[in-house]
Design an enzyme around this catalytic site. Structure first.
Site, PDB file in Angstrom:
ATOM      1  N   ALA A  10      12.979  19.788 -20.743  1.00 28.12           N
ATOM      2  CA  ALA A  10      12.668  21.163 -20.360  1.00 28.12           C
ATOM      3  C   ALA A  10      13.546  21.524 -19.170  1.00 28.12           C
ATOM      4  CB  ALA A  10      11.191  21.279 -19.997  1.00 28.12           C
ATOM      5  N   MET A  11      14.547  22.351 -19.400  1.00 28.57           N
ATOM      6  CA  MET A  11      15.539  22.670 -18.369  1.00 28.57           C
ATOM      7  C   MET A  11      15.283  24.069 -17.813  1.00 28.57           C
ATOM      8  SD  MET A  11      18.992  20.988 -20.035  1.00 28.57           S
ATOM      9  CE  MET A  11      19.942  21.240 -18.512  1.00 28.57           C
ATOM     10  N   CYS A 104       0.539  27.613 -17.002  1.00 24.06           N
ATOM     11  CA  CYS A 104       1.861  27.588 -17.650  1.00 24.06           C
ATOM     12  C   CYS A 104       2.149  26.202 -18.224  1.00 24.06           C
ATOM     13  CB  CYS A 104       2.929  27.983 -16.636  1.00 24.06           C
ATOM     14  SG  CYS A 104       4.556  28.269 -17.354  1.00 24.06           S
ATOM     15  N   GLY A 128      11.023  17.621 -15.158  1.00 22.61           N
ATOM     16  CA  GLY A 128      11.426  17.204 -13.823  1.00 22.61           C
ATOM     17  C   GLY A 128      10.292  17.129 -12.836  1.00 22.61           C
ATOM     18  N   CYS A 201       6.659  32.624 -10.342  1.00 23.76           N
ATOM     19  CA  CYS A 201       7.853  33.199 -10.962  1.00 23.76           C
ATOM     20  C   CYS A 201       7.698  34.667 -11.334  1.00 23.76           C
ATOM     21  CB  CYS A 201       8.254  32.373 -12.183  1.00 23.76           C
ATOM     22  SG  CYS A 201       7.020  32.328 -13.507  1.00 23.76           S
TER      23      CYS A 201
END
Length: 360
Positions: A10-11, A104, A128, A201
């Site tokens: 997941a980038m 999320c 990450g 976000c």
């Protein structure tokens, strides 16, 4: 396919997920990058200090090009709005203090990304996050990140056993962010010195109340600010969405002894304030419990964290087997707020957790 198999990363376009992709490629995985687009293109461009924005999608694609790995962008805007943004606004209106990052992870980033990873023929999904995963006698277990200052286990309490078996967290054992940046620098990744995302976000300006007012314009009511001891009215407010449990500043009540928000009563549109000692809570009711420990977890002693910034505190937990439970703290804890999570720990191991619905 490589000897280790295929892994989807997941980038987000940040240094953590980029270093994760580089590290896994170095280890011999067949790495595939996936980025989730959570806003339409016009809204996504040039949002500073957030993740999943337009510049971040560009950065993720650039990193994938440098690493020589395939990269896909998935449009998840409508799902993200329904599962995260709308629920965030509804939670505030109920007088809660929501954690959208957990929602999320629970929905868009894990539930939906899992399906995408399996469609791509992946053997595992990596993120990450600073949390550790180990294979235990009864399946995979979750541990705190090795760096206490970057541990993100609180935000991953809702990860299911099935998901944990499929997940990998390559950065969880790192002791500092410098190690992560060093990996990115070794691969000459353009995000090696990129700043961490700071804000929620979808609220880049930090104005949560403004967002709720735009999404739910008819649901915000003015009301009274009352004292917890005798109910006397001390002032007026323009909506409980402007307040959170434990808040001291911005009450607009003038001089006198310091007062804190003790609770929010949505049905009465009241903000209840009082002295600091009135914030203490010893019994917490939770719902939506996710259990990652051994056995059934019916009755156990552990440490619990009631906010991401609070240290774990000793407690006894009794689960009802129906997704609910009661947490009894050894000592009163302050800042316990409905909408936050209560996460259970046994030392470094994450036993699970639930959503706070009440406390006394």
């Amino acid at each position: 396919m490589t000897a280790k198999g295929r892994i989807v990363v997941a980038m987000s376009g940040g240094v953590d997920s980029s270093a994760t992709a580089a590290l896994l490629k170095e280890q011999g995985w067949d790495v595939v990058g996936v980025t989730l687009q959570l806003y339409d293109h016009g809204q996504a461009v040039c949002r500073p200090n957030t993740c999943c924005a337009g510049k971040d999608i560009h950065d993720a694609r650039t990193v994938a090009d440098v690493l020589g790995i395939p990269h896909y962008v998935m449009d998840m805007e409508s799902t993200f709005h329904a599962d995260v943004v709308d629920k965030f606004a509804e939670s505030y209106i109920r007088g809660e203090t929501p954690i959208p990052c957990v929602l999320c992870n629970q929905t868009v980033k894990f539930r939906d990304l899992f399906s995408i990873a399996r469609d791509l023929g992946a053997d595992a999904l990596a993120t990450g996050h600073y949390v550790q995963r180990q294979d235990g006698a009864n399946g995979a277990i979750m541990l705190k990140g090795a760096d206490p200052g970057r541990d993100q286990s609180y935000f991953l309490f809702s990860t299911t056993r099935e998901q944990l078996e499929f997940l990998r967290f390559p950065l969880g054992g790192f002791l500092s962010k410098d190690e992560t940046r060093a990996i990115a620098a070794r691969y000459n990744l353009p995000v090696a010195a990129k700043r961490d995302s700071q804000d929620i976000c979808f609220v880049p300006d930090g104005d949560y109340a403004g967002l709720v007012q735009r999404l739910k314009p008819g649901a915000i009511r003015p009301g009274a600010i009352v004292h917890v001891e005798d109910g006397r009215e001390l002032g007026r407010h323009q909506g409980i969405i402007h307040y959170t449990i434990g808040q001291r500043k911005g009450l607009g009540l003038g001089g006198g002894d310091p007062l804190y928000v003790i609770r929010l009563e949505a049905e009465k549109a009241q903000v209840v304030v009082g002295p600091r000692e009135a914030l203490g809570r010893s019994r917490i009711t939770v719902r939506g419990v996710n259990w990652l420990g051994d056995g059934d977890g019916a009755d156990f002693v552990c440490q619990v964290r009631v906010r991401s910034t609070r240290p774990p505190m000793p407690a006894r937990v009794r689960l009802d087997g129906q997704g609910g439970g009661l947490v009894m703290l050894d000592m009163p804890e302050q800042g316990v707020a409905p909408g936050q999570a209560c996460v259970f720990y046994d030392g470094d191991r994450v036993l699970g957790g639930g959503w706070i619905v009440g406390a006394d």
